[in-house]
Design a protein around this motif. Structure first.
Motif, PDB file in Angstrom:
ATOM      1  N   CYS A   1      -1.320  -1.998  -8.456  1.00  0.00           N
ATOM      2  CA  CYS A   1      -1.148  -0.555  -8.258  1.00  0.00           C
ATOM      3  C   CYS A   1       0.316  -0.191  -8.058  1.00  0.00           C
ATOM      4  O   CYS A   1       1.089  -0.969  -7.503  1.00  0.00           O
TER       5      CYS A   1
ATOM      6  N   CYS B   1      -6.651  -3.110  -3.078  1.00  0.00           N
ATOM      7  CA  CYS B   1      -5.952  -2.518  -1.939  1.00  0.00           C
ATOM      8  C   CYS B   1      -6.891  -1.671  -1.084  1.00  0.00           C
ATOM      9  O   CYS B   1      -6.545  -1.303   0.039  1.00  0.00           O
TER      10      CYS B   1
ATOM     11  N   LYS C   1       2.307  -3.110  -5.952  1.00  0.00           N
ATOM     12  CA  LYS C   1       1.994  -3.468  -4.564  1.00  0.00           C
ATOM     13  C   LYS C   1       2.028  -4.984  -4.330  1.00  0.00           C
ATOM     14  O   LYS C   1       2.208  -5.760  -5.251  1.00  0.00           O
TER      15      LYS C   1
ATOM     16  N   CYS D   1      -1.827  -6.415  -5.519  1.00  0.00           N
ATOM     17  CA  CYS D   1      -2.539  -5.875  -6.685  1.00  0.00           C
ATOM     18  C   CYS D   1      -1.510  -5.200  -7.597  1.00  0.00           C
ATOM     19  O   CYS D   1      -0.333  -5.131  -7.264  1.00  0.00           O
TER      20      CYS D   1
ATOM     21  N   VAL E   1      -4.732   3.543  -6.222  1.00  0.00           N
ATOM     22  CA  VAL E   1      -5.578   2.595  -5.492  1.00  0.00           C
ATOM     23  C   VAL E   1      -6.501   1.833  -6.431  1.00  0.00           C
ATOM     24  O   VAL E   1      -6.763   2.282  -7.548  1.00  0.00           O
ATOM     25  N   CYS E   2      -6.967   0.667  -5.972  1.00  0.00           N
ATOM     26  CA  CYS E   2      -7.906  -0.146  -6.742  1.00  0.00           C
ATOM     27  C   CYS E   2      -8.786  -0.904  -5.755  1.00  0.00           C
ATOM     28  O   CYS E   2      -8.551  -0.848  -4.551  1.00  0.00           O
TER      29      CYS E   2
HETATM   30 ZN    ZN Z   1      -4.441  -1.660  -5.680  1.00  0.00          ZN
END
Ligand code: ZN
Ligand code: ADP
Ligand code: MG
Length: 486
Positions: free
Chosen positions: A29, A45, A24, A27, A41-42
């Protein structure tokens, strides 16, 4: 003169291209399409408090690539801004985008109109931003939210209001689409939403200098829908004005099933995004050396390649256009041409025909990448060599091609294994034809009394007994001689 001819349309497009980076924009991901909902996801994001976004450098590379390919100037110091709005698919409450100082500004692309005229369409800006998630409304349940797409990198390409018809708009869109694919920065998949377009449409009396009020069309997931939606909206606005009404600025959603555009609830288009510079991200500084290094690696672009195909290979405009739609297809064609024994116009056109008909037909049936196509380009070129030197006829070549599709062999190996070498021995052909002629005395009489279309019948019968291997040119010659004495 119909009332519609009194008006002209004014159209500007906002195109979103999802970038094919592995991770992304801010980040690590994954950006993979079709993962289990809410699995990529993290905290970054999802916009958890206290986390810091870090810019993916490849996004900047891709933006510069597109900017250079569309004649933009590259901004040496561009900044990210927060675009604030509330929506369930945007957990952060803001989208990181660019507002003032986008990465690319003031470019253009040239589109070709019917009759060969070229029109220049201005590009106002290209900016980097993150995508939002997806709200899913159509599963017979409450609305569901999948945030996997949050933080997927996008380039937004904003055009000047330079287009005057739905056709001009789709030509422009096609040009951007081909360009992002040639550059390898976006897969261009409109159905999956990795290439999207919003169309701003207004109308005015021809000759007027001010623009009319625009409406914005969204939710068109194919080129065809873009064209239809714009045509629909132009007509709607003209009809409205002719009935004494006024166009109001609004956002409309295209409904492809019903072929109409319906207004979104007005609440959702009350924009006040409160843009402000994102305090968590430093400015993006791009120096001349960085730009030059990207410029040096730009591939040949679609327009240039199309022109080269017609000039160098003497191909009709139609062929050059079809063959250069996709970079991989154009590469395939050129690899096949490279192995031709005689690179004359006839053989080159023959390769073009095979690619445009047989190769593209199979490609449309089986959805595989061009590079996995079972008939290697070298094998296609070698097959055209076999036709050119008389080893096989064009008709047998169809069988050879079908076999190569299955076995991935070279054409030579198919021809040898299946004994498909064409019979070009005049004596052998004459012998078969004599047998045939004695079998059809009535048809000979009819032919001689003027029914010349029976020639096809005799050729067919000869081919049948020779199991398709007779040289068709020789068969025609021999038959003509025997039937007319010519
Ligand atoms: Zn993320
Ligand atoms: P907004 O402020 O609504 O975002 P912009 O001026 O930023 O509008 O333009 C958005 C897009 O709409 C651009 O592609 C632009 O070319 C196009 N556009 C602007 N004004 C008009 C108009 N009157 N008719 C058609 N398109 C327009
Ligand atoms: Mg705007």
């Amino acid at each position: 003169m119909s009332v519609y001819e009194k008006y002209e349309a004014v159209i500007g497009l906002e195109v979103h291209a999802q970038l094919s980076t592995k991770s992304k924009i801010f980040c690590g991901c994954s950006t993979a399409f079709g993962s289990a909902p809410n699995s990529n996801v993290c905290p970054v994001c999802l916009g958890m408090p206290g986390v810091l976004p870090v810019l993916n450098k490849q996004v900047v590379d891709f933006a510069i690539r597109l900017g250079l390919a569309t004649n933009c100037s590259i901004t040496h110091r561009s900044i990210f801004a927060r675009k604030n709005y509330f929506y369930p698919d945007l957990p952060k409450g803001y989208q990181i985008s660019q507002y003032e100082e986008p990465i690319c500004q003031k470019g253009y692309v040239d589109i070709e109109l019917d009759g060969g005229n070229v029109k220049r369409i201005g590009i106002t800006r290209i900016h980097m931003e993150e995508d939002a998630g997806k709200s899913i409304h159509d599963l017979d349940m409450d609305t569901l939210v999948d945030v996997n797409r949050c933080g997927t990198p996008l380039l937004e390409i904003v055009s000047e209001p330079d287009m005057r018809s739905a056709v001009e708009a789709t030509r422009y869109l096609t040009s951007i689409w081909k360009t992002v694919k040639y550059l390898g920065i976006c897969d261009g998949n409109m159905e999956e939403g990795s290439f999207r377009c919003d169309a701003n449409v207004s109308v005015r009396i021809i000759g007027a200098s001010a623009f009319g009020t625009k409406a914005e069309l969204k939710n068109m997931n194919s080129f065809r829908n873009v064209e239809r939606a714009i045509d629909y909206e132009i007509k709607r606005q003209i009809d409205l004005i002719e009935e004494g009404g006024t166009v109001v600025q609004q956002t409309l959603l295209w409904n492809a099933d019903k072929n109409i555009a319906t207004p979104m609830r007005s609440k959702e288009e009350a924009h006040d995004y409160r843009y402000f510079p994102d305090p968590d991200l430093v400015p993006v500084v791009v120096d001349e050396a960085w730009i030059a290094s990207i410029q040096a690696l730009l591939p040949e672009l679609p327009n240039a390649r199309r022109k080269r195909f017609s000039d160098l290979y003497k191909l009709p405009a139609y062929d050059a256009d079809v063959l250069t739609q996709e970079r991989e297809l154009a590469d395939y064609f050129e690899l096949a041409v490279a192995v031709l024994g005689k690179k004359n116009d006839e053989n080159i056109k023959s390769v073009s025909n095979w690619v445009m008909t047989d190769v593209l037909r199979v490609m449309n049936e089986v959805k595989i990448p061009m590079t996995d196509f079972p008939v290697l380009p070298e094998h296609l070129g070698a097959m055209v060599n076999l036709i050119a030197d008389g080893t096989i006829s064009g008709k047998i070549a169809k069988d050879v091609f079908a076999e190569m599709l299955v076995t991935k062999e070279s054409p030579k190996s198919v021809v040898e294994r299946k004994g498909l070498v064409q019979i070009s021995d005049t004596g052998a052909i004459e012998k078969e034809i004599e047998t045939i002629l004695t079998a059809f005395p009535n048809e000979i009489a009819r032919f001689r009394s003027g029914e010349t279309k029976l020639m096809g019948f005799f050729v067919g019968e000869t081919m049948k007994v020779m199991r398709g291997k007779g040289n068709p040119k020789l068969i025609n010659e021999v038959l003509k001689k025997k039937l007319t004495g010519a």
